[in-house]
Design an enzyme around this catalytic site. Structure first.
Site, PDB file in Angstrom:
ATOM      1  N   SER A 160       0.627  -1.501  -0.262  1.00  0.00           N
ATOM      2  CA  SER A 160       0.334   0.180   0.091  1.00  0.00           C
ATOM      3  C   SER A 160       1.087   1.475   0.209  1.00  0.00           C
ATOM      4  O   SER A 160       2.125   1.033   1.178  1.00  0.00           O
ATOM      5  CB  SER A 160      -1.189  -0.292   1.134  1.00  0.00           C
ATOM      6  OG  SER A 160      -1.186   1.172   1.569  1.00  0.00           O
ATOM      7  N   TYR A 173      -1.668  -0.680  10.754  1.00  0.00           N
ATOM      8  CA  TYR A 173      -1.557  -1.401   9.121  1.00  0.00           C
ATOM      9  C   TYR A 173      -0.641  -0.479   8.733  1.00  0.00           C
ATOM     10  O   TYR A 173       0.064  -1.424   7.559  1.00  0.00           O
ATOM     11  CB  TYR A 173      -2.775  -0.604   8.554  1.00  0.00           C
ATOM     12  CG  TYR A 173      -3.131  -0.927   7.319  1.00  0.00           C
ATOM     13  CD1 TYR A 173      -3.355  -1.889   7.144  1.00  0.00           C
ATOM     14  CD2 TYR A 173      -2.542   0.025   5.970  1.00  0.00           C
ATOM     15  CE1 TYR A 173      -3.922  -2.686   5.203  1.00  0.00           C
ATOM     16  CE2 TYR A 173      -3.246  -0.090   4.869  1.00  0.00           C
ATOM     17  CZ  TYR A 173      -3.390  -1.057   4.030  1.00  0.00           C
ATOM     18  OH  TYR A 173      -3.993  -1.631   3.209  1.00  0.00           O
TER      19      TYR A 173
END
Ligand SMILES: NC(=O)c1ccc[n+]([C@@H]2O[C@H](COP(=O)([O-])OP(=O)(O)OC[C@H]3O[C@@H](n4cnc5c(N)ncnc54)[C@H](OP(=O)(O)O)[C@@H]3O)[C@@H](O)[C@H]2O)c1
Length: 254
Positions: A160, A173
Site C-alpha cells: 500500500s 496497518y
C-alpha cells in the site's frame, strides 16, 4: 505477420499476451472479494489455473463461478494465511494436485484506520500484523520451495502507499505494510538467484470494502481492476528483467 515482428512503419508488433500463462498455476490470497477477486479474474484470463485462497468458502466460490463462466480455470482453497498449519495444509494440497506453482499473489489483508496507536488493543495489533505481514511470511515459507525446485516463479505482494507514508490512526496497518515492503525487497534478493521474481505493488486508496475511504470520490479512486491490470503486467514481463516495485495512483485525485 509473426509475433514480435516489425510492421511496415518499423514499429514492433508485440506478442499477444492472451493465454500467455497457459498450463501454469497461480495462487491468489484474499480472492473472495475486492482486489484479490479482480486479480484472480484477470490472471485466469491469461490461461493459468487460479487457486483461490481465503477464509470464506462461499466468497471464493463466487469468484470461481465468474472465472468458470468466462471459460477460465479456478480452484477454491479455503485457508487462513495467519495460521501456519492452514497454510501448510494448502501447500500440501497444491503440491499433490498440481506439482507446481508459478505465481503467488499475496493479497489477503485487513485494515484498521480509526484508532490512534496508544488506544489500539493488542489483539487488534496482532490481527493486523499476523495477516498482513506474518501471513506473507507463512505463504512464502510454504510455497517458495516449489518455485526454487522449478527454478522459476513470480511472487507479488500487495502492499500500500501506507507502506511509504505516515498513516495517522492506522499505525499498525502502516507498520504491516512498511514491513511488507522491507520483506519484499529482501526476499527479492534472496530468490532472484533462483530465477524467482519478487515484486511489491503499493496502491493508493482502492474502491473496496477494506475501508470507508471517507471524503473520497469512489469513481475517481483506484478500482480493483487497476491493481489487477498491474499484476498482469508484472507476470507477463519479459524474463530477462523484473519490476521490483510499483506505486499505483489514480489519474484524478479522488
Ligand atoms: N482497498 C484499499 O484502499 C487498498 C489500498 C492499498 C492496498 N490494499 C491492500 O490490498 C489487499 C486487498 O484489499 P481489499 O481492499 O481487496 O480488501 P477486502 O475487500 O477487505 O478483501 C480482503 C480479502 O482478504 C481476505 N482475508 C482477510 N484475512 C485473511 C486471512 N487471514 N486469510 C486468508 N484471507 C484473508 C478476505 O477474505 P476472508 O475474510 O473470507 O478471509 C478478503 O477476501 C490488502 O492487502 C490491502 O491491504 C488495499
Amino acid at each position: 505477420m509473426p509475433p514480435d515482428a516489425p510492421d511496415k512503419n518499423g514499429d514492433l508488433i508485440l506478442m499477444d499476451t492472451g493465454r500467455a500463462l497457459f498450463g501454469q498455476v497461480a495462487i491468489i490470497t484474499g480472492a473472495g472479494r475486492g482486489i484479490g477477486a479482480a486479480i484472480a479474474r484477470k490472471l485466469a484470463g491469461l490461461g493459468p489455473t487460479a487457486v483461490l485462497v481465503g477464509r470464506t468458502r462461499s466468497h471464493l466460490e463466487s469468484t470461481a463461478k465468474a472465472i468458470l463462466e468466462a471459460k477460465g480455470k479456478a480452484e477454491v482453497l479455503p485457508c487462513d494465511v495467519s495460521d501456519m498449519n492452514s497454510v501448510g495444509t494448502a501447500a500440501g494440497h497444491v503440491e499433490r494436485a498440481f506439482g507446481r506453482l508459478d505465481i503467488l499473489v499475496n493479497n489477503a489483508g485487513i485494515g484498521g484506520f480509526s484508532t490512534p496507536l496508544h488506544e489500539l488493543p493488542p489483539d487488534v495489533w496482532d490481527g493486523i500484523l499476523n495477516t498482513n505481514l506474518r501471513g506473507v511470511y507463512y505463504m512464502i515459507r510454504a510455497f517458495a520451495p516449489m518455485m526454487i525446485r522449478a527454478k522459476a516463479g513470480h511472487i507479488i505482494n500487495i502492499s500500500s502507499l501506507a507502506g511509504k507514508n505516515a498513516l495517522p490512526k492506522g499505525a499498525a496497518y502502516a507498520a504491516s505494510k512498511w514491513g511488507l515492503n522491507g520483506l519484499t525487497y529482501s526476499v527479492a534478493e534472496e530468490l532472484r538467484g533462483h530465477n524467482i521474481r519478487v515484486s511489491v505493488v503499493c496502491p493508493g486508496s482502492v474502491n473496496t470494502e477494506l475501508s470507508p475511504h471517507v471524503g473520497k470520490d469512489p469513481l475517481k479512486m483506484l478500482q480493483p481492476e487497476d491493481v489487477a491490470h498491474t499484476v498482469a503486467m508484472l507476470v507477463t514481463q519479459a524474463p530477462q528483467s523484473f519490476v521490483s516495485e510499483i506505486l499505483l495512483r489514480p489519474t484524478q485525485k479522488p
